[in-house]
Scaffold this motif. Sequence first.
Motif, short mmCIF file in Angstrom:
data_model
loop_
_atom_site.label_atom_id
_atom_site.label_comp_id
_atom_site.label_asym_id
_atom_site.label_seq_id
_atom_site.Cartn_x
_atom_site.Cartn_y
_atom_site.Cartn_z
N GLU A 164 -24.75 -60.12 -94.76
CA GLU A 164 -24.25 -58.79 -95.16
C GLU A 164 -23.04 -58.92 -96.07
N ALA A 165 -22.13 -59.85 -95.74
CA ALA A 165 -20.94 -60.05 -96.56
C ALA A 165 -21.31 -60.52 -97.96
N GLN A 166 -22.30 -61.40 -98.05
CA GLN A 166 -22.75 -61.89 -99.35
C GLN A 166 -23.35 -60.76 -100.19
N HIS A 188 -15.14 -54.35 -95.98
CA HIS A 188 -15.12 -55.42 -96.98
C HIS A 188 -14.14 -55.13 -98.13
N LEU A 189 -13.57 -53.94 -98.13
CA LEU A 189 -12.61 -53.56 -99.17
C LEU A 189 -11.59 -52.62 -98.57
N ALA A 242 -18.28 -50.49 -99.32
CA ALA A 242 -17.49 -51.68 -98.96
C ALA A 242 -16.28 -51.30 -98.12
N VAL A 288 -22.71 -57.50 -99.91
CA VAL A 288 -21.64 -56.58 -100.32
C VAL A 288 -20.82 -57.19 -101.45
N ASN A 289 -20.52 -58.48 -101.36
CA ASN A 289 -19.76 -59.15 -102.42
C ASN A 289 -20.52 -59.14 -103.74
N LYS A 326 -18.12 -49.20 -103.88
CA LYS A 326 -16.78 -49.44 -103.33
C LYS A 326 -16.57 -48.67 -102.04
N GLN A 359 -24.09 -61.28 -90.21
CA GLN A 359 -22.85 -60.79 -90.81
C GLN A 359 -22.53 -61.52 -92.11
N ASN A 360 -22.83 -62.82 -92.13
CA ASN A 360 -22.59 -63.61 -93.33
C ASN A 360 -23.48 -63.12 -94.48
N THR A 367 -17.44 -50.47 -94.54
CA THR A 367 -17.89 -51.65 -93.79
C THR A 367 -16.79 -52.69 -93.62
#
Length: 205
Positions: A8-10, A178-179, A173, A12-13, A170, A5-6, A176
Amino acid sequence: MGPTQNREAQQVNALLQIARAIDALNLNVNRVVIWLVLLATLVSAGNAVVRYAFNTSSNAWLELQWFMFSAIFLLGAAYTLQKNGHVRVDVLYSRYSPRLQIWVDLLGGLLFLIPTCIVIIVTTVPWVTNSIKIMENSPNPGGLPWWPIKLLLPVAIFLLLLQAISEVIKRIAMLTGHLPPTQYIPDEEAEILELKEVVEKKEHP
């Protein structure tokens, strides 16, 4: 949050940083377009005054007016997409849930908008290249060179392509988590949420 997950977050960011850079680029282009609107209005008014007051005209000034109108339309397309302001056939879309609207935008961008932009760029580049090679000019007496406005077509579509990629990023994101899907909240509801946040900050500083 686990390692997967970490990671994936990186990812997406990192993609969102690209999207923000594209948004900033088209925002700056739009600032130029705003001035073109003013200039086109002044040139159009000047052409009308000269034509009716002095019974004369100039092909160069008339074509400059047309070129600026074309530039406004072409260069403003990417920013309009960024602000979700393009025209929709809004028979069903407005009835969809926010999540389904995001899916429609995502698939529309991937399956239609991005491929269309690529096709337009590929097919217009040889046409523009030939125009530049011969330094194409207006066939009208005293007219302007035509190759610069033709060059603007693939440039504007490239900016639109970049913005389409930003919008796809976007939407992914948003799907998922993240946004937040803020642009899918009606203006009235968004204002209410902003007011609630202000009140909560005052009550709980």
